[in-house]
Scaffold this active site. Sequence first.
Site, PDB file in Angstrom:
ATOM      1  N   SER A  33       0.829  -1.215   0.000  1.00 45.74           N
ATOM      2  CA  SER A  33       0.000   0.000   0.000  1.00 45.74           C
ATOM      3  C   SER A  33       0.861   1.262   0.000  1.00 45.74           C
ATOM      4  CB  SER A  33      -0.964   0.011   1.192  1.00 45.74           C
ATOM      5  OG  SER A  33      -0.269  -0.167   2.399  1.00 45.74           O
ATOM      6  N   HIS A  60      -2.222  -8.737   1.861  1.00 49.74           N
ATOM      7  CA  HIS A  60      -1.874  -7.483   2.561  1.00 49.74           C
ATOM      8  C   HIS A  60      -3.049  -7.111   3.475  1.00 49.74           C
ATOM      9  CE1 HIS A  60       0.078  -3.814   3.408  1.00 49.74           C
ATOM     10  NE2 HIS A  60      -0.222  -3.104   2.339  1.00 49.74           N
ATOM     11  N   HIS A 120       5.270 -12.596   8.078  1.00 54.52           N
ATOM     12  CA  HIS A 120       5.505 -11.222   7.630  1.00 54.52           C
ATOM     13  C   HIS A 120       6.726 -11.187   6.719  1.00 54.52           C
ATOM     14  CE1 HIS A 120       5.908  -6.862   7.680  1.00 54.52           C
ATOM     15  NE2 HIS A 120       4.640  -6.866   8.005  1.00 54.52           N
ATOM     16  N   ARG A 149       2.289  -4.364  17.071  1.00 48.68           N
ATOM     17  CA  ARG A 149       0.914  -3.885  16.878  1.00 48.68           C
ATOM     18  C   ARG A 149      -0.070  -4.954  17.367  1.00 48.68           C
ATOM     19  NH1 ARG A 149       1.275  -2.616  10.595  1.00 48.68           N
ATOM     20  NH2 ARG A 149       2.057  -4.750  10.699  1.00 48.68           N
ATOM     21  N   ASP A 159      -2.844  -8.163  11.640  1.00 53.68           N
ATOM     22  CA  ASP A 159      -4.156  -8.563  11.136  1.00 53.68           C
ATOM     23  C   ASP A 159      -4.779  -9.719  11.915  1.00 53.68           C
ATOM     24  OD1 ASP A 159      -4.271  -6.687   9.055  1.00 53.68           O
ATOM     25  OD2 ASP A 159      -2.882  -7.892   7.892  1.00 53.68           O
TER      26      ASP A 159
HETATM   27  N1  HAX Z   1       0.933 -19.730   6.614  1.00 52.99           N
HETATM   28  C1  HAX Z   1       1.430 -20.676   5.778  1.00 52.99           C
HETATM   29  N2  HAX Z   1       2.502 -20.480   4.985  1.00 52.99           N
HETATM   30  C2  HAX Z   1       3.120 -19.301   5.086  1.00 52.99           C
HETATM   31  C3  HAX Z   1       2.687 -18.287   5.945  1.00 52.99           C
HETATM   32  C4  HAX Z   1       1.534 -18.519   6.721  1.00 52.99           C
HETATM   33  N3  HAX Z   1       1.015 -17.604   7.522  1.00 52.99           N
HETATM   34  N4  HAX Z   1       3.495 -17.235   5.808  1.00 52.99           N
HETATM   35  C5  HAX Z   1       4.404 -17.574   4.870  1.00 52.99           C
HETATM   36  N5  HAX Z   1       4.171 -18.823   4.434  1.00 52.99           N
HETATM   37  C6  HAX Z   1       4.856 -19.532   3.350  1.00 52.99           C
HETATM   38  C7  HAX Z   1       4.746 -18.709   2.083  1.00 52.99           C
HETATM   39  O1  HAX Z   1       3.498 -18.918   1.427  1.00 52.99           O
HETATM   40  C8  HAX Z   1       5.922 -19.205   1.290  1.00 52.99           C
HETATM   41  O2  HAX Z   1       5.565 -20.451   0.731  1.00 52.99           O
HETATM   42  P1  HAX Z   1       6.127 -20.894  -0.728  1.00 52.99           P
HETATM   43  O3  HAX Z   1       7.600 -20.995  -0.548  1.00 52.99           O
HETATM   44  O4  HAX Z   1       5.435 -22.174  -0.975  1.00 52.99           O
HETATM   45  O5  HAX Z   1       5.733 -19.795  -1.673  1.00 52.99           O
HETATM   46  C9  HAX Z   1       6.953 -19.457   2.388  1.00 52.99           C
HETATM   47  O6  HAX Z   1       6.229 -19.596   3.614  1.00 52.99           O
HETATM   48  C10 HAX Z   1       7.966 -18.335   2.550  1.00 52.99           C
HETATM   49  O7  HAX Z   1       7.267 -17.119   2.734  1.00 52.99           O
HETATM   50  P2  HAX Z   1       7.907 -15.936   3.603  1.00 52.99           P
HETATM   51  O8  HAX Z   1       9.179 -15.510   2.946  1.00 52.99           O
HETATM   52  O9  HAX Z   1       7.966 -16.322   5.035  1.00 52.99           O
HETATM   53  O10 HAX Z   1       6.783 -14.814   3.501  1.00 52.99           O
HETATM   54  P3  HAX Z   1       6.599 -13.741   2.336  1.00 52.99           P
HETATM   55  O11 HAX Z   1       7.518 -12.603   2.615  1.00 52.99           O
HETATM   56  O12 HAX Z   1       6.662 -14.358   0.984  1.00 52.99           O
HETATM   57  O13 HAX Z   1       5.091 -13.322   2.573  1.00 52.99           O
HETATM   58  C11 HAX Z   1       3.194 -12.802   3.902  1.00 52.99           C
HETATM   59  C12 HAX Z   1       4.690 -12.591   3.715  1.00 52.99           C
HETATM   60  C13 HAX Z   1       2.694 -11.856   4.981  1.00 52.99           C
HETATM   61  C14 HAX Z   1       2.471 -12.467   2.588  1.00 52.99           C
HETATM   62  C15 HAX Z   1       2.949 -14.281   4.310  1.00 52.99           C
HETATM   63  O14 HAX Z   1       3.548 -14.531   5.548  1.00 52.99           O
HETATM   64  C16 HAX Z   1       1.476 -14.649   4.349  1.00 52.99           C
HETATM   65  O15 HAX Z   1       0.901 -15.005   3.319  1.00 52.99           O
HETATM   66  N6  HAX Z   1       0.831 -14.559   5.576  1.00 52.99           N
HETATM   67  C17 HAX Z   1      -0.599 -14.797   5.695  1.00 52.99           C
HETATM   68  C18 HAX Z   1      -1.382 -13.597   5.198  1.00 52.99           C
HETATM   69  C19 HAX Z   1      -1.213 -12.411   6.123  1.00 52.99           C
HETATM   70  O16 HAX Z   1      -1.319 -12.510   7.339  1.00 52.99           O
HETATM   71  N7  HAX Z   1      -0.956 -11.221   5.528  1.00 52.99           N
HETATM   72  C20 HAX Z   1      -0.859  -9.963   6.288  1.00 52.99           C
HETATM   73  C21 HAX Z   1       0.569  -9.530   6.528  1.00 52.99           C
HETATM   74  C22 HAX Z   1       0.649  -8.223   7.246  1.00 52.99           C
HETATM   75  C23 HAX Z   1       0.282  -7.116   6.349  1.00 52.99           C
HETATM   76  O17 HAX Z   1       0.940  -6.750   5.391  1.00 52.99           O
HETATM   77  N8  HAX Z   1      -0.870  -6.566   6.576  1.00 52.99           N
HETATM   78  O18 HAX Z   1      -1.323  -5.668   5.766  1.00 52.99           O
END
Ligand code: HAX
Length: 439
Positions: free
Chosen positions: A240, A270, A317, A326, A372
Amino acid sequence: MSILKQKLYEKIEFWRPRTEKLLKKYGNVVVDQVTIGQVIGGMRGLKSLVTDISYLDPQEGIRYRGYTLEELFKKLPRAPKAEMPYVEGLYYLLLTGDIPTDTQVSDVADEFNKRRILPRYVYEVIDAFPSLSPPMAIFSAAILTMQRESFFSKKYHGGINKMDYWEPTYEDAMNLLAKLPEVAAYIYSKLYKDGKRIHSNPNLDFGANFAHMMGIPAPYDDVSRLNFILHADHESGNVSAHAGHLVASSLSDIYLSISAMINGLAGPLHGLANQEVLRWLQELVEKMEGAIPTEAEMQQFVWDILNAGQVIPGFGHAVLRKTDPRYMLQREFCLTHLKDDLLFKYTDLLFKVVPPILKEHGKAKNPWPNVDAQSGIIQWHYGIKEYDFYTVLFGIGRALGVAANIIWDRALGYPIERPKSITTDMLENIALQSNKNKK
Ligand code: HAX
């Protein structure tokens, strides 16, 4: 000139030579290297943006203008009897770097108050949306509709010195931020209630006025202040904030930029994660027929999600490597106000069982909860049960930080963003070359 604008002007004058010196004298100094992993992997961790509004330390969490959230919640002025600080005080801090006095907070509150009234056509645009439209789409469109009000756009087309770009941008930001709570409250009423609106109360601060327009009694005023402050900024690389900065870098005005910011926030990885959390919790409650699961049952639910190839919403994250502060501040609030709430009990159980499972699962780099994981259950507790709306609340908060960033982008003359892309063939050649060099 308002106190805030005068102070901002002084800060900008002080700051400009620092940026100019870095550019002129040290422009060729290397900051970071880029790997193929980062080029394919969403530029993760690449140090290639600058902001002084906030900094996200992987271990410590977010600092706004150098202050941790805990420090800020102690230092920022608050209304009599309020548990949470004024949003206006936070905005003063984000823009100037200084903790405001009560007078300075009142000045910002007065400025917002003068600018709250929505043009008639905004209600009409919201009214015209087809039923079942997602609130984030309406929110973004309502903001875009107001682009015709942009001072920056008018001044730019009339001819304005680059050094003065920040000034109409500041005016646009104040005008837009002041209106966002009412836009959001009307979208809520239109989509989920009777479509009537509660008029804003000029005697109330930003958070309390939002609670008033939502028709929710105390302590929802504090919930709103907490929510807006916690979501205000998370440095510049998140989707964002980056979307807002990127669009603004082409000298699009605040309305175009904040609308883009909202669109980025609407993605499930996000800002939408907070509603995904609620959706998932509701499913669990249904499965459990309202009973609290045992630890073993909750562990099974979590594994079921992971085994289905899905993510656990609210955990993980891209930058943080510990529990999001937070999250902890919201938890503190919940421990005081929501101790017996069913969803809070579920959330607290997840806090216990998810991190060890994610560690065992071995993929997520950060197994801890993010902001979140808990924000939605607080809204639910106070009667906002339409979880599609939670990201709109996030958006009001995030707009404060992104607007502050854009004003400073203009003040420091940051140029249009234009990273370079290359092809997969080129990446393969780079990889091959690196292999040859190793031999
Ligand atoms: N559950 C299961 N698997 C997860 C995970 C979770 N909560 N978080 C990360 N992983 C997985 C990823 O999908 C990725 O898998 P692949 O290798 O198969 O693609 C692997 O672990 C490595 O990911 P990462 O490097 O730890 O995390 P990223 O930087 O790629 O992504 C995210 C960060 C926040 C998008 C991710 O942790 C996620 O999808 N979390 C769940 C959704 C969420 O809570 N989003 C809100 C985040 C906060 C925010 O920005 N709010 O606005």
